[in-house]
Write an enzyme that holds these catalytic residues in place. Structure first.
Site, PDB file in Angstrom:
ATOM      1  N   ARG A 171       5.931 -12.528   9.742  1.00 45.63           N
ATOM      2  CA  ARG A 171       6.274 -11.357   9.645  1.00 45.63           C
ATOM      3  C   ARG A 171       7.694 -11.253  10.066  1.00 45.63           C
ATOM      4  O   ARG A 171       8.041 -11.756  11.258  1.00 45.63           O
ATOM      5  CB  ARG A 171       5.394 -10.268  10.331  1.00 45.63           C
ATOM      6  N   GLU A 185       0.801  -1.088   0.073  1.00 48.91           N
ATOM      7  CA  GLU A 185       0.052   0.136  -0.036  1.00 48.91           C
ATOM      8  C   GLU A 185       1.085   1.462  -0.007  1.00 48.91           C
ATOM      9  O   GLU A 185       1.826   1.084   0.767  1.00 48.91           O
ATOM     10  CB  GLU A 185      -0.912  -0.004   1.145  1.00 48.91           C
ATOM     11  N   LYS A 195       4.772   0.844   8.653  1.00 47.84           N
ATOM     12  CA  LYS A 195       4.685   2.198   8.088  1.00 47.84           C
ATOM     13  C   LYS A 195       4.055   3.308   8.844  1.00 47.84           C
ATOM     14  O   LYS A 195       4.605   4.423   8.965  1.00 47.84           O
ATOM     15  CB  LYS A 195       4.138   2.104   6.681  1.00 47.84           C
TER      16      LYS A 195
HETATM   17  P1  ATP Z   1       2.850  -1.759   7.319  1.00 50.52           P
HETATM   18  O1  ATP Z   1       1.917  -2.042   8.401  1.00 50.52           O
HETATM   19  O2  ATP Z   1       4.283  -1.584   7.665  1.00 50.52           O
HETATM   20  O3  ATP Z   1       2.105  -0.715   6.664  1.00 50.52           O
HETATM   21  P2  ATP Z   1       1.635  -4.026   5.971  1.00 50.52           P
HETATM   22  O4  ATP Z   1       1.529  -5.090   5.810  1.00 50.52           O
HETATM   23  O5  ATP Z   1       0.291  -3.023   5.860  1.00 50.52           O
HETATM   24  O6  ATP Z   1       2.886  -3.282   6.737  1.00 50.52           O
HETATM   25  P3  ATP Z   1       1.561  -3.430   2.844  1.00 50.52           P
HETATM   26  O7  ATP Z   1       2.046  -2.279   2.193  1.00 50.52           O
HETATM   27  O8  ATP Z   1       0.376  -4.039   2.968  1.00 50.52           O
HETATM   28  O9  ATP Z   1       2.130  -3.249   4.469  1.00 50.52           O
HETATM   29  O10 ATP Z   1       2.894  -4.928   2.656  1.00 50.52           O
HETATM   30  C1  ATP Z   1       3.087  -5.146   1.468  1.00 50.52           C
HETATM   31  C2  ATP Z   1       3.408  -6.691   1.717  1.00 50.52           C
HETATM   32  O11 ATP Z   1       4.603  -6.627   2.416  1.00 50.52           O
HETATM   33  C3  ATP Z   1       2.335  -7.590   2.172  1.00 50.52           C
HETATM   34  O12 ATP Z   1       2.223  -8.644   1.678  1.00 50.52           O
HETATM   35  C4  ATP Z   1       2.932  -7.723   3.587  1.00 50.52           C
HETATM   36  O13 ATP Z   1       2.371  -8.794   4.157  1.00 50.52           O
HETATM   37  C5  ATP Z   1       4.304  -7.484   3.429  1.00 50.52           C
HETATM   38  N1  ATP Z   1       5.037  -7.141   4.726  1.00 50.52           N
HETATM   39  C6  ATP Z   1       4.670  -6.088   5.303  1.00 50.52           C
HETATM   40  N2  ATP Z   1       5.607  -6.232   6.488  1.00 50.52           N
HETATM   41  C7  ATP Z   1       6.124  -7.210   6.633  1.00 50.52           C
HETATM   42  C8  ATP Z   1       7.087  -7.736   7.630  1.00 50.52           C
HETATM   43  N3  ATP Z   1       7.321  -6.960   8.709  1.00 50.52           N
HETATM   44  N4  ATP Z   1       7.610  -8.892   7.359  1.00 50.52           N
HETATM   45  C9  ATP Z   1       7.184  -9.736   6.132  1.00 50.52           C
HETATM   46  N5  ATP Z   1       6.563  -9.114   5.249  1.00 50.52           N
HETATM   47  C10 ATP Z   1       5.788  -7.981   5.299  1.00 50.52           C
HETATM   48 MG    MG Z   2      -1.168  -2.210   5.413  1.00 50.87          MG
END
Ligand code: ATP
Ligand code: MG
Length: 553
Positions: free
Chosen positions: A262, A37, A272
């Site tokens: 994760r 995102e 983020k």
């Molecule tokens: P954040 O909370 O940092 O925004 P998110 O999972 O909401 O993390 P996205 O932008 O949706 O962030 O993530 C894109 C991809 O990266 C998704 O498939 C997510 O599962 C993966 N991802 C995000 N954070 C991690 C992590 N700490 N370890 C492994 N994969 C991750």
């Molecule tokens: Mg997210």
């Protein structure tokens, strides 16, 4: 013993993909996607997902798309999209196609009509708060909304008027009609469209209704003919919804969702939203502050794509959440830089030495290798003269036992140059040491003195030839290993995570340092030039110390 270090350790996703290829499950194809995102910069947790998704495609001659999951326009921006593309490319991955969930807004809308026509979705007038109350809890089933049995015709009419902008934000939502008594709360008639009057960075004001994540994600995967939809463990409970939507819509392709743990890294934060808070509350200088666990921050701190990829491979892919020590990431960058960084000398906290028996105007241009093992790195010129600078720490009036640096009356070797002896310590009125008077043995250039051996080797620069530099030393951003578990992670930000040394002197050759190169400053650590560096004022960042703090000097 057999060497195994070049074979990739396997993990359960590699095995699933290998089995699927063997049974020709997806016509022998492997198609993955990385779906961020664009609501912030990518962090080291995303690197794990990037390496997994792009890596799985690369290992199997498959494809991997970069897809922006841009269904939440109020939090998203073009700046974030650009940073994400830059970071994925910097890590060394090429996406097959660049896609956006917003590319599919029209298709998603048509699919929603499809669901309504099959009596599988309805327009609900309950407020967000009421929907929450009706949803029930883990132990109590939910209650059906009074609107649940609205006729198909009425639903179609209301939904098209939602799109046309006839209703206020929040007045209606479109919900999937699944099962209000399901033990899985995600299946209790989840909202799939909401009314939101916000400008979208790509579709402008074309839409005032936006599809929800769970609904959008599975359909986007299906449209792109993703074979393996890899996501993190928190989506495990969403998988039944993922499958429900695709089953009901009978999409030609039904990707397989597979969850993995994760990355959680000690002494930092991988979210983020929280990283954004550090930026907006000015706890750091920006998303690319070298203390940040963002890809941009790591890059600016001097980390290399290779070290980050190596780290992601080492931590592996499992179904168990666990915390990884920062030492693992540091180990990976040290391994890389030990082999690939140019050697140079820099004095962080200078103390002047006058070599009394060295001719006043003499300058010797010493040739020193750029790397002790890698001849192809060549040599550089390091000027030597009567007045040099050493680290204050490398002289002691009250040396602890086994001190191997300079003490009065004793000898030490200057790296790549001569053996010197300290004869006299000059102090100011306050009693602070301001200069050492030494003598050198002219027969010790590159060889041991006759009949004796200098105990230690210290680094130095020639005062007149060296350049002033600012050196920034970074430490962990948080004082506790799991800042996320604190009441507020902002309370445990390390106040000493940045130390700026403004009076450093670096050897002349570093005037031509580049942003791409990495340097080992002899005995002090690994460094890289900072973006803010200019020829008048060189600025270096410390990437990592030479050794783990636990180890001895
Ligand atoms: P954040 O909370 O940092 O925004 P998110 O999972 O909401 O993390 P996205 O932008 O949706 O962030 O993530 C894109 C991809 O990266 C998704 O498939 C997510 O599962 C993966 N991802 C995000 N954070 C991690 C992590 N700490 N370890 C492994 N994969 C991750
Ligand atoms: Mg997210």
């Amino acid at each position: 013993m057999q060497k195994t270090e070049f074979t990739q350790p396997s993990h359960f996703i590699r095995q699933i993909v290998a089995n699927d290829l063997q049974t020709n499950k997806h016509d022998g194809k492997v198609v993955t996607r990385f779906p961020p995102e664009p609501n912030g910069y990518l962090h080291i947790g995303h690197a794990k997902s990037i390496c997994l998704n792009f890596g799985t495609a690369l290992e199997n001659n498959g494809n991997c798309n970069l897809r922006f999951d841009d269904t939440n326009p109020e939090k998203e921006s073009i700046e974030y999209m650009e940073s994400i593309k830059r970071d994925v490319a910097w890590l060394g991955f090429e996406w097959t196609q660049l896609r956006h969930a917003s590319d599919y807004f029209e298709q998603l809308y048509q699919y929603a009509i499809d669901l309504i026509e099959h009596n599988l979705a309805y327009v609900d007038s309950l407020s967000a708060e009421e929907i929450r109350l009706y949803r029930g809890t883990l132990t109590q089933p939910g209650r059906e909304s009074p609107d649940r049995n609205r006729s198909i015709e009425e639903n179609l009419d209301l939904f098209s008027r939602m799109r046309a902008g006839e209703f206020a934000d929040g007045q209606y939502v479109l919900r999937a009609k699944i099962d209000m008594a399901s033990p899985n709360i995600n299946l209790r008639d989840p909202a799939i469209y909401r009314i939101r009057r916000v400008h979208h960075q790509r579709t402008g004001d074309a839409w005032c209704i936006y599809p929800m994540y769970d609904y959008t994600h599975c359909i986007s995967d299906a449209i792109e003919e993703i074979t393996h939809s890899l996501c993190t463990l928190e989506f495990e409970d969403h998988r039944p919804l993922y499958d429900w939507v695709l089953d009901k819509l009978q999409t030609p392709c039904h990707p397989q969702q597979i969850e993995f743990a994760r990355l959680q890294l000690e002494y930092t934060i991988v979210s983020k939203r929280k990283l954004n808070q550090l930026v907006t509350e000015k706890q750091v200088s920006g998303w690319d502050d070298p203390r940040m666990p963002t890809i941009a921050g790591l890059r600016r701190a001097g980390f290399t794509p290779q070290a980050i990829k190596d780290f992601c491979e080492r931590i592996g892919i499992t179904k168990q959440n666990s915390w990884i020590e920062m030492g693992v990431l540091e180990y990976c960058i040290r391994e890389d830089l030990n082999i690939n960084a140019f050697r140079a000398m820099a004095v962080l906290n200078p103390l002047r030495i006058v070599i009394t028996n060295y001719p006043d105007d003499k300058v010797e241009n010493l040739e020193v290798s750029n790397h002790p093992q890698r001849e192809e790195f060549g040599k550089r010129i390091v000027p030597f003269s009567k007045t040099i600078l050493i680290e204050r720490d490398d002289f002691s009036e009250n040396p602890p036992p086994k001190y191997k640096r300079l003490i009065q009356g004793e000898e030490v070797r200057l790296r790549g140059a001569y053996v010197i002896r300290c004869d006299e310590v000059i102090k100011n009125e306050a009693g602070e040491i301001i200069e050492l008077r030494c003598t050198y043995d002219e027969n010790t250039l590159g060889k041991n003195p006759e009949g004796r051996k200098a105990k230690g080797v210290i680094h130095w620069v020639s005062q007149a030839h060296s350049c002033p530099a600012e050196i920034r030393l970074y430490d962990r951003l948080f004082t506790v290993p799991q800042p996320d578990n604190e009441e507020s992670f902002l309370d445990v930000v390390n106040p000493h995570s940045l130390q700026i040394l403004r009076d450093c002197r670096v050897e002349a050759s570093l005037r031509s340092a580049t942003l791409e190169n990495r340097y080992q400053f002899e005995r002090t650590g690994y460094f890289c030039l900072d973006l803010e560096s200019t020829l008048d004022k060189l600025v270096f960042n410390r990437t990592v110390t030479l050794r783990d703090n636990g180890e001895k000097d």
